[in-house]
Motif scaffolding. Structure first.
Motif, mmCIF file in Angstrom:
data_model
loop_
_atom_site.group_PDB
_atom_site.id
_atom_site.type_symbol
_atom_site.label_atom_id
_atom_site.label_comp_id
_atom_site.label_asym_id
_atom_site.label_seq_id
_atom_site.Cartn_x
_atom_site.Cartn_y
_atom_site.Cartn_z
ATOM 1 N N ARG A 63 -2.050 1.359 -10.292
ATOM 2 C CA ARG A 63 -3.452 1.584 -9.878
ATOM 3 C C ARG A 63 -3.749 3.055 -9.634
ATOM 4 N NH1 ARG A 63 -3.999 -3.599 -6.461
ATOM 5 N NH2 ARG A 63 -2.352 -2.606 -5.300
ATOM 6 N N GLU A 64 -2.724 3.810 -9.284
ATOM 7 C CA GLU A 64 -2.891 5.233 -8.977
ATOM 8 C C GLU A 64 -2.490 6.132 -10.143
ATOM 9 O OE1 GLU A 64 -4.465 6.127 -6.385
ATOM 10 O OE2 GLU A 64 -4.464 4.187 -5.368
ATOM 11 N N SER A 121 0.920 -1.346 -7.475
ATOM 12 C CA SER A 121 0.337 -0.317 -6.606
ATOM 13 C C SER A 121 0.396 1.058 -7.251
ATOM 14 C CB SER A 121 1.057 -0.281 -5.250
ATOM 15 O OG SER A 121 0.820 -1.463 -4.537
ATOM 16 N N LEU A 122 1.529 1.387 -7.834
ATOM 17 C CA LEU A 122 1.681 2.684 -8.485
ATOM 18 C C LEU A 122 0.783 2.782 -9.727
ATOM 19 C CD1 LEU A 122 5.524 3.032 -8.045
ATOM 20 C CD2 LEU A 122 3.809 4.601 -7.105
ATOM 21 N N SER A 168 0.837 -1.190 0.000
ATOM 22 C CA SER A 168 0.000 0.000 0.000
ATOM 23 C C SER A 168 0.879 1.250 0.000
ATOM 24 C CB SER A 168 -0.898 0.004 1.244
ATOM 25 O OG SER A 168 -1.510 1.260 1.407
ATOM 26 N N LEU A 174 -0.177 9.911 -1.911
ATOM 27 C CA LEU A 174 0.493 9.391 -3.101
ATOM 28 C C LEU A 174 1.834 10.092 -3.282
ATOM 29 C CD1 LEU A 174 -2.388 9.175 -5.726
ATOM 30 C CD2 LEU A 174 -1.426 7.362 -4.312
#
Length: 152
Positions: free
Chosen positions: A113-114, A110-111, A81, A86
């Motif tokens: 997804r953002e 993870s990155l 996470s 961010l």
């Protein structure tokens, strides 16, 4: 000096549940080796830390991050996470994990997804006695736009 303070604060601080001097020495030396890697990669100490604080070695990772103003240089202790904020594009992050290749893949997911990406910079391995982990340096980047159909 902070690494020494962390190391000498007692075996239960590192959740070893043992007073084994050899294990304590290996723990201290692994932290010192990690600090040297950070100094080599970023002499100004502007790198951020990302690790699983609840994992087997999370207590040692926290000791490493604590030598660099932990609360100011922490991306997240809940790897993979990203935490509450961010990372901005351009941020350099050091991932501490027992399986560096697997951690890099998790970080990229993870990155992604953002709407962000990761550029792999370097990998260093720490190994002292029973302690072994990878330090993966990445730089956050803007995710490349997907190519238009038929152009890429």
């Amino acid at each position: 000096s902070l690494a020494t303070l962390n190391a000498t604060s007692g075996p239960h601080t590192w959740r070893h549940r043992t007073d084994d001097p050899a294990r304590q020495k290996s723990a201290l030396l692994s932290i010192v080796d990690s600090v040297r890697v950070v100094q080599e990669l970023d002499p100004k100490g502007n790198i951020f830390f990302w690790y699983d604080g609840d994992g087997n070695l999370g207590h040692l990772y926290r000791s490493v991050a604590s030598t660099y103003l932990w609360s100011y240089r922490l991306q997240s202790e809940d790897f993979p996470s990203l935490g509450l904020k961010l990372p901005p594009v351009g941020r350099r992050i050091l991932i501490l994990a027992e399986d560096g290749a697997g951690a890099l893949r998790q970080a990229e997911v993870s990155l992604h997804r953002e709407g962000l990406g990761a550029e792999f910079m370097t990998k260093r391995t720490i190994h002292q006695g029973p302690f072994h982990w990878d330090m993966i340096e990445i730089q956050v980047k803007a995710k490349a736009d997907e190519p238009a159909p038929g152009t890429g």
